[in-house]
Design an enzyme around this catalytic site. Structure first.
Site, PDB file in Angstrom:
ATOM      1  N   ALA A 170       0.808  -1.225   0.000  1.00 28.21           N
ATOM      2  CA  ALA A 170       0.000   0.000   0.000  1.00 28.21           C
ATOM      3  C   ALA A 170       0.841   1.275   0.000  1.00 28.21           C
ATOM      4  O   ALA A 170       0.310   2.353   0.248  1.00 28.21           O
ATOM      5  CB  ALA A 170      -0.915  -0.024   1.212  1.00 28.21           C
TER       6      ALA A 170
ATOM      7  N   ASN B 259       1.882  -3.757   7.830  1.00 27.83           N
ATOM      8  CA  ASN B 259       2.833  -4.628   7.116  1.00 27.83           C
ATOM      9  C   ASN B 259       3.819  -3.777   6.323  1.00 27.83           C
ATOM     10  O   ASN B 259       4.994  -4.134   6.181  1.00 27.83           O
ATOM     11  CB  ASN B 259       2.081  -5.533   6.133  1.00 27.83           C
ATOM     12  CG  ASN B 259       1.319  -6.638   6.821  1.00 27.83           C
ATOM     13  OD1 ASN B 259       1.882  -7.662   7.160  1.00 27.83           O
ATOM     14  ND2 ASN B 259       0.026  -6.432   7.052  1.00 27.83           N
TER      15      ASN B 259
ATOM     16  N   HIS C  89      -0.391   6.998   3.971  1.00 27.95           N
ATOM     17  CA  HIS C  89       0.962   6.606   4.381  1.00 27.95           C
ATOM     18  C   HIS C  89       1.927   7.678   3.877  1.00 27.95           C
ATOM     19  O   HIS C  89       1.966   7.958   2.677  1.00 27.95           O
ATOM     20  CB  HIS C  89       1.358   5.264   3.771  1.00 27.95           C
ATOM     21  CG  HIS C  89       0.470   4.135   4.180  1.00 27.95           C
ATOM     22  ND1 HIS C  89       0.400   3.661   5.476  1.00 27.95           N
ATOM     23  CD2 HIS C  89      -0.378   3.372   3.468  1.00 27.95           C
ATOM     24  CE1 HIS C  89      -0.468   2.661   5.533  1.00 27.95           C
ATOM     25  NE2 HIS C  89      -0.959   2.471   4.333  1.00 27.95           N
TER      26      HIS C  89
HETATM   27  N1  LIG Z   1       1.836  -5.481   2.297  1.00 27.05           N
HETATM   28  C1  LIG Z   1       0.839  -4.625   2.329  1.00 27.05           C
HETATM   29  O1  LIG Z   1       0.928  -3.466   1.924  1.00 27.05           O
HETATM   30  C2  LIG Z   1      -0.478  -5.045   2.855  1.00 27.05           C
HETATM   31  C3  LIG Z   1      -0.648  -6.286   3.413  1.00 27.05           C
HETATM   32  N2  LIG Z   1      -1.863  -6.646   3.892  1.00 27.05           N
HETATM   33  C4  LIG Z   1      -1.971  -7.982   4.487  1.00 27.05           C
HETATM   34  O2  LIG Z   1      -2.356  -8.896   3.456  1.00 27.05           O
HETATM   35  C5  LIG Z   1      -3.138  -9.947   4.024  1.00 27.05           C
HETATM   36  C6  LIG Z   1      -4.454 -10.087   3.264  1.00 27.05           C
HETATM   37  O3  LIG Z   1      -5.197  -8.880   3.377  1.00 27.05           O
HETATM   38  P1  LIG Z   1      -6.755  -8.837   3.045  1.00 27.05           P
HETATM   39  O4  LIG Z   1      -7.023  -9.566   1.790  1.00 27.05           O
HETATM   40  O5  LIG Z   1      -7.186  -7.438   3.180  1.00 27.05           O
HETATM   41  O6  LIG Z   1      -7.345  -9.667   4.278  1.00 27.05           O
HETATM   42  P2  LIG Z   1      -8.799 -10.302   4.419  1.00 27.05           P
HETATM   43  O7  LIG Z   1      -9.051 -10.382   5.894  1.00 27.05           O
HETATM   44  O8  LIG Z   1      -9.787  -9.597   3.564  1.00 27.05           O
HETATM   45  O9  LIG Z   1      -8.604 -11.784   3.840  1.00 27.05           O
HETATM   46  C7  LIG Z   1      -7.699 -12.706   4.394  1.00 27.05           C
HETATM   47  C8  LIG Z   1      -8.211 -14.113   4.087  1.00 27.05           C
HETATM   48  O10 LIG Z   1      -7.197 -15.045   4.469  1.00 27.05           O
HETATM   49  C9  LIG Z   1      -7.785 -16.096   5.213  1.00 27.05           C
HETATM   50  N3  LIG Z   1      -6.768 -16.571   6.165  1.00 27.05           N
HETATM   51  C10 LIG Z   1      -6.208 -15.886   7.182  1.00 27.05           C
HETATM   52  N4  LIG Z   1      -5.295 -16.648   7.812  1.00 27.05           N
HETATM   53  C11 LIG Z   1      -5.275 -17.843   7.170  1.00 27.05           C
HETATM   54  C12 LIG Z   1      -4.535 -19.039   7.362  1.00 27.05           C
HETATM   55  N5  LIG Z   1      -3.645 -19.157   8.359  1.00 27.05           N
HETATM   56  N6  LIG Z   1      -4.749 -20.070   6.503  1.00 27.05           N
HETATM   57  C13 LIG Z   1      -5.677 -19.951   5.515  1.00 27.05           C
HETATM   58  N7  LIG Z   1      -6.413 -18.846   5.290  1.00 27.05           N
HETATM   59  C14 LIG Z   1      -6.214 -17.800   6.117  1.00 27.05           C
HETATM   60  C15 LIG Z   1      -9.008 -15.504   5.890  1.00 27.05           C
HETATM   61  O11 LIG Z   1      -9.992 -16.499   6.133  1.00 27.05           O
HETATM   62  C16 LIG Z   1      -9.484 -14.477   4.859  1.00 27.05           C
HETATM   63  O12 LIG Z   1     -10.423 -15.020   3.953  1.00 27.05           O
HETATM   64  C17 LIG Z   1      -3.325  -9.589   5.501  1.00 27.05           C
HETATM   65  O13 LIG Z   1      -2.346 -10.245   6.294  1.00 27.05           O
HETATM   66  C18 LIG Z   1      -3.064  -8.096   5.536  1.00 27.05           C
HETATM   67  O14 LIG Z   1      -2.626  -7.644   6.799  1.00 27.05           O
HETATM   68  C19 LIG Z   1      -2.956  -5.841   3.764  1.00 27.05           C
HETATM   69  C20 LIG Z   1      -2.819  -4.605   3.209  1.00 27.05           C
HETATM   70  C21 LIG Z   1      -1.568  -4.088   2.755  1.00 27.05           C
HETATM   71  O1  LIG Z   2      -3.419  -1.325   3.263  1.00 25.41           O
HETATM   72  C1  LIG Z   2      -2.800  -0.489   3.942  1.00 25.41           C
HETATM   73  O2  LIG Z   2      -3.046   0.715   3.924  1.00 25.41           O
HETATM   74  C2  LIG Z   2      -1.633  -0.929   4.758  1.00 25.41           C
HETATM   75  C3  LIG Z   2      -1.894  -2.097   5.572  1.00 25.41           C
HETATM   76  O3  LIG Z   2      -3.013  -2.411   5.940  1.00 25.41           O
HETATM   77  C4  LIG Z   2      -0.735  -2.884   5.970  1.00 25.41           C
HETATM   78  O4  LIG Z   2       0.397  -2.538   5.595  1.00 25.41           O
HETATM   79  O5  LIG Z   2      -0.926  -3.882   6.664  1.00 25.41           O
END
Ligand SMILES: NC(=O)C1=CN([C@@H]2O[C@H](COP(=O)(O)OP(=O)(O)OC[C@H]3O[C@@H](n4cnc5c(N)ncnc54)[C@H](O)[C@@H]3O)[C@@H](O)[C@H]2O)C=CC1
Ligand SMILES: O=C([O-])CC(=O)C(=O)O
Length: 274
Positions: free
Chosen positions: A127, A195, A225
């Site tokens: 992000a 993250n 951010h």
């Molecule tokens: N690197 C970045 O900039 C960002 C990273 N993230 C991270 O990316 C990941 C996904 O984000 P979203 O799609 O928004 O989350 P979300 O909550 O919408 O979807 C996550 C899915 O993964 C499943 N899940 C969680 N733990 C699991 C496991 N151990 N085994 C199997 N399935 C599992 C859940 O049931 C859910 O359906 C999160 O960890 C979030 O914190 C989110 C936003 C930005």
């Molecule tokens: O999506 C965002 O704005 C950032 C976020 O949640 C993350 O880094 O975990």
């Protein structure tokens, strides 16, 4: 279907997973989605219902076996549960829950496994913008890396730091500093919100040396951010005002787009940017 098309397995059928699958389904990426897995069967079914070319729902083990590249977009726990098996099977791994790598021992084990099995670990910019500049700048000396994140109460709900400190997010009427510390401490406090701070740490001077501030702002309509970097190269600042995902207000739309852009980078001959 091209014989040598990259085969993708995806773990985590939430906000980010759905966007990535839709991009592959709409042929924005030259790849084949072969399998998905989520601990919620309902999430898997809902996702499949939105796709024209439906992948199989497989167990993590079968999914890893079938894929060339496994995308984790689930949780930091999922990185720990499945990441090493992906690399030890000689498959590439894309990690969205980069916060798992605040544990530098885990990152080292992953890097060793990737090197031993001749495969790659991809961490998309997520992000934020600025990882390209930070990577270039890090070739010389860096003095300071800081990220200031502002989200509205909805985007911070349920974070361990909020729960543990009994913070009533609805009680804030103006922008207020909630947390200040290192990226290490920030990801423990806000594992699903910051993250990006750990990704900055990996790209720059390490998570212990990356400073983080988290603000809550009831007026904020975007996930903001702001990144500032100072070093031998000079200084840069960049600010992203992110549209939150409709399905998950904690997660910015740009995070899914960055995963899709990374897939394109892997699949296409032209590489642009650092
Ligand atoms: N690197 C970045 O900039 C960002 C990273 N993230 C991270 O990316 C990941 C996904 O984000 P979203 O799609 O928004 O989350 P979300 O909550 O919408 O979807 C996550 C899915 O993964 C499943 N899940 C969680 N733990 C699991 C496991 N151990 N085994 C199997 N399935 C599992 C859940 O049931 C859910 O359906 C999160 O960890 C979030 O914190 C989110 C936003 C930005
Ligand atoms: O999506 C965002 O704005 C950032 C976020 O949640 C993350 O880094 O975990």
């Amino acid at each position: 279907m091209k014989q040598n098309m990259m085969k993708i397995g995806l773990i985590g059928c939430g906000a980010i997973g759905a966007r990535i699958c839709s991009a592959i389904d709409n042929k924005l990426v030259d790849a084949q989605l072969v399998a998905v897995y989520d601990r919620s069967a309902e999430r898997c079914e809902r996702l499949l219902g939105s796709l024209n070319n439906r992948p199989e729902i497989l167990s993590p083990g079968e999914l890893i076996f079938r894929a060339d590249l496994v995308i984790e977009c689930a949780s930091t726990a999922a990185v720990r549960e499945y990441g090493l098996s992906v690399l030890e099977s000689g498959k590439d791994l894309m990690v969205l829950s980069a916060g798992a790598f605040a544990d530098s021992g885990l990152l080292e084990r992953f890097i060793s496994a990737a090197a031993a099995n001749r495969c790659k670990i991809y961490i998309p910019s997520g992000a934020i913008a600025g990882i390209d500049g930070l990577k270039s700048a890090s070739i010389a000396h860096i003095d300071r890396v800081m990220i200031t994140t502002t989200k509205n109460p909805e985007g911070l709900k349920g974070a361990p730091y909020i729960v543990k400190n009994n913070i009533d997010l609805e009680s804030f009427h103006e922008k207020t500093l909630l947390f200040e510390g290192s990226a290490d401490d920030a990801i423990a406090a806000f594992p699903a919100n910051i993250n990006v701070a750990v990704s900055l740490g990996i790209a720059g001077t390490g998570t212990k040396n990356t400073q983080v501030r988290v603000f809550v702002d009831p007026q904020a309509t975007s996930n903001i951010h702001e990144i500032s970097v100072e070093g031998d190269f000079g200084r840069f600042t960049c600010r992203v005002e992110n549209v939150p995902s409709p399905d998950n207000p904690r997660t910015s739309f740009l995070a899914a787009l960055s995963a899709i852009a990374t897939l394109k980078k892997i699949a296409e001959p032209l590489q642009i940017g650092t």
